[in-house]
Scaffold this motif. Structure first.
Motif, PDB file in Angstrom:
ATOM      1  N   VAL A   1       0.879  -1.169   0.000  1.00  0.00           N
ATOM      2  CA  VAL A   1       0.000   0.000   0.000  1.00  0.00           C
ATOM      3  C   VAL A   1       0.914   1.217   0.000  1.00  0.00           C
ATOM      4  CG1 VAL A   1      -1.741   1.277   1.296  1.00  0.00           C
ATOM      5  CG2 VAL A   1      -1.803  -1.210   1.247  1.00  0.00           C
ATOM      6  N   THR A   2       0.783   2.047  -1.006  1.00  0.00           N
ATOM      7  CA  THR A   2       1.747   3.133  -1.153  1.00  0.00           C
ATOM      8  C   THR A   2       1.196   4.479  -0.712  1.00  0.00           C
ATOM      9  OG1 THR A   2       1.075   3.342  -3.442  1.00  0.00           O
ATOM     10  CG2 THR A   2       3.011   2.010  -2.993  1.00  0.00           C
ATOM     11  N   ARG A   3       0.071   4.472  -0.023  1.00  0.00           N
ATOM     12  CA  ARG A   3      -0.449   5.735   0.485  1.00  0.00           C
ATOM     13  C   ARG A   3       0.293   6.187   1.725  1.00  0.00           C
ATOM     14  NH1 ARG A   3      -6.787   4.325   0.499  1.00  0.00           N
ATOM     15  NH2 ARG A   3      -6.522   2.702  -1.014  1.00  0.00           N
ATOM     16  N   PHE A   4       1.020   5.287   2.299  1.00  0.00           N
ATOM     17  CA  PHE A   4       1.817   5.626   3.475  1.00  0.00           C
ATOM     18  C   PHE A   4       3.067   4.761   3.421  1.00  0.00           C
ATOM     19  CE2 PHE A   4       1.254   1.847   6.098  1.00  0.00           C
ATOM     20  CZ  PHE A   4       0.180   1.258   5.474  1.00  0.00           C
ATOM     21  N   MET A   5       4.070   5.173   4.146  1.00  0.00           N
ATOM     22  CA  MET A   5       5.311   4.416   4.158  1.00  0.00           C
ATOM     23  C   MET A   5       5.647   4.031   5.595  1.00  0.00           C
ATOM     24  SD  MET A   5       7.657   6.207   1.284  1.00  0.00           S
ATOM     25  CE  MET A   5       8.875   4.919   1.359  1.00  0.00           C
TER      26      MET A   5
ATOM     27  N   TRP B   1      10.052   9.268  -0.784  1.00  0.00           N
ATOM     28  CA  TRP B   1       9.418   9.294   0.531  1.00  0.00           C
ATOM     29  C   TRP B   1       8.460  10.485   0.636  1.00  0.00           C
ATOM     30  CZ3 TRP B   1       9.774  12.984   4.455  1.00  0.00           C
ATOM     31  CH2 TRP B   1       9.147  12.628   5.639  1.00  0.00           C
ATOM     32  N   ALA B   2       8.928  11.661   0.221  1.00  0.00           N
ATOM     33  CA  ALA B   2       8.102  12.870   0.321  1.00  0.00           C
ATOM     34  C   ALA B   2       6.861  12.766  -0.556  1.00  0.00           C
ATOM     35  CB  ALA B   2       8.921  14.098  -0.054  1.00  0.00           C
ATOM     36  N   SER B   3       6.984  12.160  -1.729  1.00  0.00           N
ATOM     37  CA  SER B   3       5.813  12.037  -2.606  1.00  0.00           C
ATOM     38  C   SER B   3       4.735  11.182  -1.956  1.00  0.00           C
ATOM     39  CB  SER B   3       6.210  11.454  -3.961  1.00  0.00           C
ATOM     40  OG  SER B   3       6.519  10.081  -3.870  1.00  0.00           O
TER      41      SER B   3
ATOM     42  N   TRP C   1      -1.239  12.864   2.614  1.00  0.00           N
ATOM     43  CA  TRP C   1      -1.822  14.099   3.151  1.00  0.00           C
ATOM     44  C   TRP C   1      -2.978  14.573   2.264  1.00  0.00           C
ATOM     45  CZ3 TRP C   1      -1.247  19.243   1.148  1.00  0.00           C
ATOM     46  CH2 TRP C   1      -1.738  20.233   1.992  1.00  0.00           C
ATOM     47  N   LEU C   2      -2.769  14.566   0.937  1.00  0.00           N
ATOM     48  CA  LEU C   2      -3.833  14.991   0.020  1.00  0.00           C
ATOM     49  C   LEU C   2      -5.029  14.049   0.082  1.00  0.00           C
ATOM     50  CD1 LEU C   2      -1.722  16.088  -3.069  1.00  0.00           C
ATOM     51  CD2 LEU C   2      -3.031  17.569  -1.542  1.00  0.00           C
ATOM     52  N   LEU C   3      -4.760  12.758   0.206  1.00  0.00           N
ATOM     53  CA  LEU C   3      -5.862  11.810   0.305  1.00  0.00           C
ATOM     54  C   LEU C   3      -6.642  11.999   1.600  1.00  0.00           C
ATOM     55  CD1 LEU C   3      -4.145   8.663  -1.178  1.00  0.00           C
ATOM     56  CD2 LEU C   3      -6.077   9.902  -2.156  1.00  0.00           C
ATOM     57  N   ARG C   4      -5.944  12.280   2.693  1.00  0.00           N
ATOM     58  CA  ARG C   4      -6.650  12.559   3.951  1.00  0.00           C
ATOM     59  C   ARG C   4      -7.499  13.819   3.823  1.00  0.00           C
ATOM     60  NH1 ARG C   4      -2.147  10.268   5.939  1.00  0.00           N
ATOM     61  NH2 ARG C   4      -0.944  12.164   6.114  1.00  0.00           N
TER      62      ARG C   4
ATOM     63  N   SER D   1       3.506   8.871   9.257  1.00  0.00           N
ATOM     64  CA  SER D   1       2.478   9.849   8.897  1.00  0.00           C
ATOM     65  C   SER D   1       1.969  10.515  10.165  1.00  0.00           C
ATOM     66  CB  SER D   1       1.341   9.173   8.145  1.00  0.00           C
ATOM     67  OG  SER D   1       0.732   8.190   8.942  1.00  0.00           O
ATOM     68  N   ARG D   2       2.045  11.790  10.178  1.00  0.00           N
ATOM     69  CA  ARG D   2       1.618  12.555  11.357  1.00  0.00           C
ATOM     70  C   ARG D   2       0.631  13.606  10.915  1.00  0.00           C
ATOM     71  NH1 ARG D   2       3.469   9.496  15.038  1.00  0.00           N
ATOM     72  NH2 ARG D   2       5.659   9.067  15.023  1.00  0.00           N
TER      73      ARG D   2
END
Length: 166
Positions: free
Chosen positions: A90-94, A142-144, A150-153, A165-166
């Motif tokens: 899952v690449t929405r978070f690392m 990593w930043a992407s 963040w954009l998805l949230r 993710s914070r």
């Protein structure tokens, strides 16, 4: 136009929310292709920044061989990331493990690319560009993923929590 109060609020999405929900709804393989393309562009930009930083001006490749070598680096990075299974996650978070996979895969790709540059005999490839490429590629990928999460949230998508993710 007066808005009907019986209209469900959930259907009144902003264009950005509709765009991200459409992206989320894509099948797995197109999402992987989009991620691989964005990672390739990040790596190409990292390499170009490395060349430009070393030469102290905006870099313009002077030969076709150099252009081919420059496009080989991101290709090797994407192949390496695929080989390590990075795009299966899952690449929405690392997580900590996925950032390690990125570091190892990009380090291997950088070593292979450096060897290819050495063996090609093309002149004008600074060693500093390779180090800048390595560092900026890892940070950029990593930043992407952090920005995408963040954009998805912001769009209202539910994302699992990760240690980064914070």
């Amino acid at each position: 136009m007066v808005r009907d109060e019986t209209f469900p609020r959930a259907l009144a999405l902003s264009p950005l929310q509709r765009f991200f929900r459409k992206l989320i709804g894509l099948p797995r393989h197109p999402k992987r292709a989009i991620l691989a393309l964005s990672d390739g562009l990040i790596q190409l930009a990292a390499l170009w920044i490395g060349f430009s930083a070393r030469y102290g001006e905006l870099f313009v490749p002077t030969s076709l061989q150099l252009v081919v070598l420059m496009f080989t680096a991101p290709w090797l990075g994407i192949v390496s990331l695929f080989g390590f299974g990075f795009y299966r996650n899952v690449t929405r978070f690392m997580t900590g493990q996925s950032i390690n996979v990125v570091m190892i895969a990009i380090c291997i790709a950088t070593l292979v690319w450096s060897f290819a540059v050495l063996m090609s005999g093309v002149q004008g490839v600074p060693r500093l560009a390779m180090l800048v490429y390595l560092f900026l590629s890892i940070v950029g990928i990593w930043a992407s993923r952090q920005i995408a999460g963040w954009l998805l949230r912001l769009s209202g998508a539910e994302l699992p929590k990760s240690e980064f993710s914070r």
